[in-house]
Design an enzyme around this catalytic site. Structure first.
Site, PDB file in Angstrom:
ATOM      1  N   TYR A   1       0.911  -1.099   0.003  1.00  0.00           N
ATOM      2  CA  TYR A   1       0.050  -0.112  -0.050  1.00  0.00           C
ATOM      3  C   TYR A   1       0.791   1.082  -0.135  1.00  0.00           C
ATOM      4  O   TYR A   1       1.950   1.229   0.610  1.00  0.00           O
ATOM      5  CB  TYR A   1      -0.654   0.153   1.289  1.00  0.00           C
ATOM      6  CG  TYR A   1      -1.623   1.226   1.475  1.00  0.00           C
ATOM      7  CD1 TYR A   1      -2.953   1.301   0.412  1.00  0.00           C
ATOM      8  CD2 TYR A   1      -1.520   2.269   2.399  1.00  0.00           C
ATOM      9  CE1 TYR A   1      -3.739   2.564   0.731  1.00  0.00           C
ATOM     10  CE2 TYR A   1      -2.325   3.337   2.355  1.00  0.00           C
ATOM     11  CZ  TYR A   1      -3.556   3.317   1.431  1.00  0.00           C
ATOM     12  OH  TYR A   1      -4.395   4.477   1.667  1.00  0.00           O
TER      13      TYR A   1
ATOM     14  N   ASP B   1       9.280   2.682  -0.414  1.00  0.00           N
ATOM     15  CA  ASP B   1       8.323   3.511   0.384  1.00  0.00           C
ATOM     16  C   ASP B   1       8.720   2.895   1.758  1.00  0.00           C
ATOM     17  O   ASP B   1       8.227   2.012   2.165  1.00  0.00           O
ATOM     18  CB  ASP B   1       6.928   2.947  -0.131  1.00  0.00           C
ATOM     19  CG  ASP B   1       5.749   3.898   0.614  1.00  0.00           C
ATOM     20  OD1 ASP B   1       6.200   4.268   1.611  1.00  0.00           O
ATOM     21  OD2 ASP B   1       4.649   3.539   0.348  1.00  0.00           O
TER      22      ASP B   1
ATOM     23  N   LYS C   1       4.983   8.625   8.935  1.00  0.00           N
ATOM     24  CA  LYS C   1       4.729   8.074  10.054  1.00  0.00           C
ATOM     25  C   LYS C   1       5.780   8.201  11.315  1.00  0.00           C
ATOM     26  O   LYS C   1       5.550   9.031  12.036  1.00  0.00           O
ATOM     27  CB  LYS C   1       4.515   6.446  10.064  1.00  0.00           C
ATOM     28  CG  LYS C   1       3.539   6.077   8.721  1.00  0.00           C
ATOM     29  CD  LYS C   1       2.392   4.869   9.131  1.00  0.00           C
ATOM     30  CE  LYS C   1       1.419   4.991   8.210  1.00  0.00           C
ATOM     31  NZ  LYS C   1       0.316   4.097   8.204  1.00  0.00           N
TER      32      LYS C   1
HETATM   33  N1  PMP Z   1       2.819   4.029   2.283  1.00  0.00           N
HETATM   34  C1  PMP Z   1       2.908   3.085   3.123  1.00  0.00           C
HETATM   35  C2  PMP Z   1       3.774   2.020   3.191  1.00  0.00           C
HETATM   36  C3  PMP Z   1       1.828   3.173   3.969  1.00  0.00           C
HETATM   37  O1  PMP Z   1       1.658   2.019   4.919  1.00  0.00           O
HETATM   38  C4  PMP Z   1       1.001   4.137   4.051  1.00  0.00           C
HETATM   39  C5  PMP Z   1      -0.213   4.234   4.854  1.00  0.00           C
HETATM   40  N2  PMP Z   1      -0.566   3.298   5.920  1.00  0.00           N
HETATM   41  C6  PMP Z   1       1.022   5.390   3.156  1.00  0.00           C
HETATM   42  C7  PMP Z   1       2.037   5.128   2.136  1.00  0.00           C
HETATM   43  C8  PMP Z   1      -0.089   6.256   3.188  1.00  0.00           C
HETATM   44  O2  PMP Z   1       0.449   7.179   4.213  1.00  0.00           O
HETATM   45  P1  PMP Z   1      -0.655   8.226   4.697  1.00  0.00           P
HETATM   46  O3  PMP Z   1      -1.652   7.422   5.454  1.00  0.00           O
HETATM   47  O4  PMP Z   1       0.414   9.087   5.730  1.00  0.00           O
HETATM   48  O5  PMP Z   1      -1.114   9.020   3.581  1.00  0.00           O
END
Ligand code: PMP
Length: 436
Positions: A144, A247, A275
């Site tokens: 994701y 990512d 995060k």
């Molecule tokens: N990349 C990864 C690997 C994630 O786990 C997430 C959210 N769980 C995101 C991007 C998106 O981040 P956000 O919810 O802060 O937009």
């Protein structure tokens, strides 16, 4: 039996009257009568509106790395907010945050801040497309990368049986409202399948702007990259002139202070971070090779954001990363996480439950099934009913991971030895309940 007490239920009714489904993000909704409302957090614990305490393994879906309401982060943010937040100019706190970031992630030459992981991956992809002059993005099944249309294909939760063969995977859109034409720009692959990646690069190499990967599957049970897999991605991107994007929204500042490059020894071209870098305060970054990031300076490729680099976010990042740089939080997480991974595995084995526990001490997942898991397709063999019964029994007893095994357990450094011992006791008791 519902896990929701009377005060919490009353608050949720109020939530339901104003917020759609009573939540501000779709995945927080557990049902009309089963969704908790949290009143406050402190250290490794959260408290619902009835005052019931939980040892928290959600950690906000990953951001909480030092503990809820960490005093150093709270003080830094309080000071920042009281001296001004957003100026339409570079500000001093933002510069210090960028310098601190580079100390923690030494391969990074340049960066820009954003506010969320979604923004970070969206900008990384546009930058890679602008830099290469190509359109196609490659991603892996069960990853994701945020809620924008460019990446919401074959995400966790999509049915494995609809994904086609490993050599001709079908990219599955996650949502209505995503234009069909965008689906022509995305190619999906099973994680850890070197032969499938090579075959895709042989067919499409020169069309690929970016290969985007969660270096370990932080949205699919904490599946680890097989030895040599990330290095192979590096080599293929080098050979074809594609941009390798890690990512690190979940792995960054969590599986090690220096993120995935520190743990797995492979350096991408770009990394997206969010995060854990702000311990719960919204802050994110696109970071990496200066040559690519300078695309924003040369003109022609746009990055923008009113709140990017604001003082609250910058103060939180500096305080959080500064604390991580002492080494103490990661050492604590390593001890506690290893004890939980090993302890739970022993308990499952003693009850004769086939399983594997995979991941890193700060972020790991459970597969209840025969053998081990190396890609999203294999998670289909997981006993989701048993796992959900186990976790719901744990939540009733005050220990709270996600009942969806795709979502790993997250640890923060505020976790105590008592928390670990309680977790293992509750796990054992709850497993017996789930198996009965
Ligand atoms: N990349 C990864 C690997 C994630 O786990 C997430 C959210 N769980 C995101 C991007 C998106 O981040 P956000 O919810 O802060 O937009």
């Amino acid at each position: 039996m519902s896990i929701v007490g009377p005060e919490t239920a009353a608050w949720f009714e109020r939530a339901y009257a104003s917020l759609v489904n009573g939540v501000s993000s779709g995945w927080r909704y557990w049902g009309r009568h089963d969704t908790l409302v949290i009143a406050r957090g402190e250290g490794a614990h959260v408290y619902d509106s009835d005052g019931k305490r939980y040892i928290d393994y959600h950690c906000g879906f990953g951001p909480i790395i030092l503990g809820h309401a960490d005093p150093k982060v709270a003080a830094a943010v309080t000071e920042a907010v009281s001296t001004g937040t957003t100026y339409a100019f570079t500000q001093e706190r933002e510069i210090v945050a960028a310098e601190t970031f580079k100390k923690a992630v030494p391969w990074v030459e340049k960066l820009r801040f954003t506010n969320t992981g979604t923004e970070a991956t969206m900008h990384a992809i546009r930058l890679a497309r602008g830099f290469t002059g190509r359109d196609v993005v490659v991603k892996f099944e069960g990853t994701y990368h945020g809620a924008h249309d460019y990446v919401m294909y074959s995400t966790p939760g999509k049915p494995v049986e609809s994904m086609g063969s490993a050599y001709g995977p079908i990219p599955l859109p996650m949502s209505s409202g995503m234009p069909n034409t965008i689906g022509t720009l995305i190619l999906t692959l099973p994680f850890n399948d070197v032969a499938a990646v090579r075959s895709l690069f042989a067919d499409h190499g020169r069309r690929i702007a970016a290969l985007v990967v969660e270096p370990m599957l932080g949205n699919a049970m904490g599946i680890q990259p097989a030895p040599g897999f990330l290095a192979e991605l590096r080599a293929l991107c080098d050979a074809e002139g594609s941009v390798l994007v890690f990512d690190e929204v979940k792995t960054g500042f969590r599986i090690a202070t220096g993120g995935a490059a520190e743990v797995y020894g492979v350096v991408p071209d770009l990394g997206t971070f969010a995060k854990a870098m702000g311990n719960g305060v919204p802050v994110a970054a696109i970071a990496g090779r200066g040559e690519i990031l300078e695309g924003w300076a040369k003109g022609g490729i746009v990055q923008a954001g009113t709140y990017s680099g604001n003082s609250i976010a910058a103060a939180a990042a500096t305080a959080t990363i500064g604390e991580l740089l002492t080494g103490a939080p990661m050492a604590r997480i390593a001890t506690a996480g290893t004890a939980i991974m090993e302890g739970t595995s022993k308990i499952l084995a003693a009850q004769g439950v086939p399983h594997s526990v995979q991941g890193q001490p700060g972020m790991f997942g459970f597969f209840l099934g025969e053998g081990s898991v190396s890609d999203y397709r294999a998670t289909d063999g997981h006993d989701a009913d048993l796992y959900e019964r186990l976790v719901m029994a744990m939540i009733e007893r005050g220990v709270m991971p996600s009942p969806d095994a795709l979502e790993p357990w997250f640890l923060c450094s505020a976790i105590s030895d008592d928390d670990v011992a309680t977790t293992l006791e509750v796990f054992e008791e709850s497993l017996k309940v789930a198996l009965a």
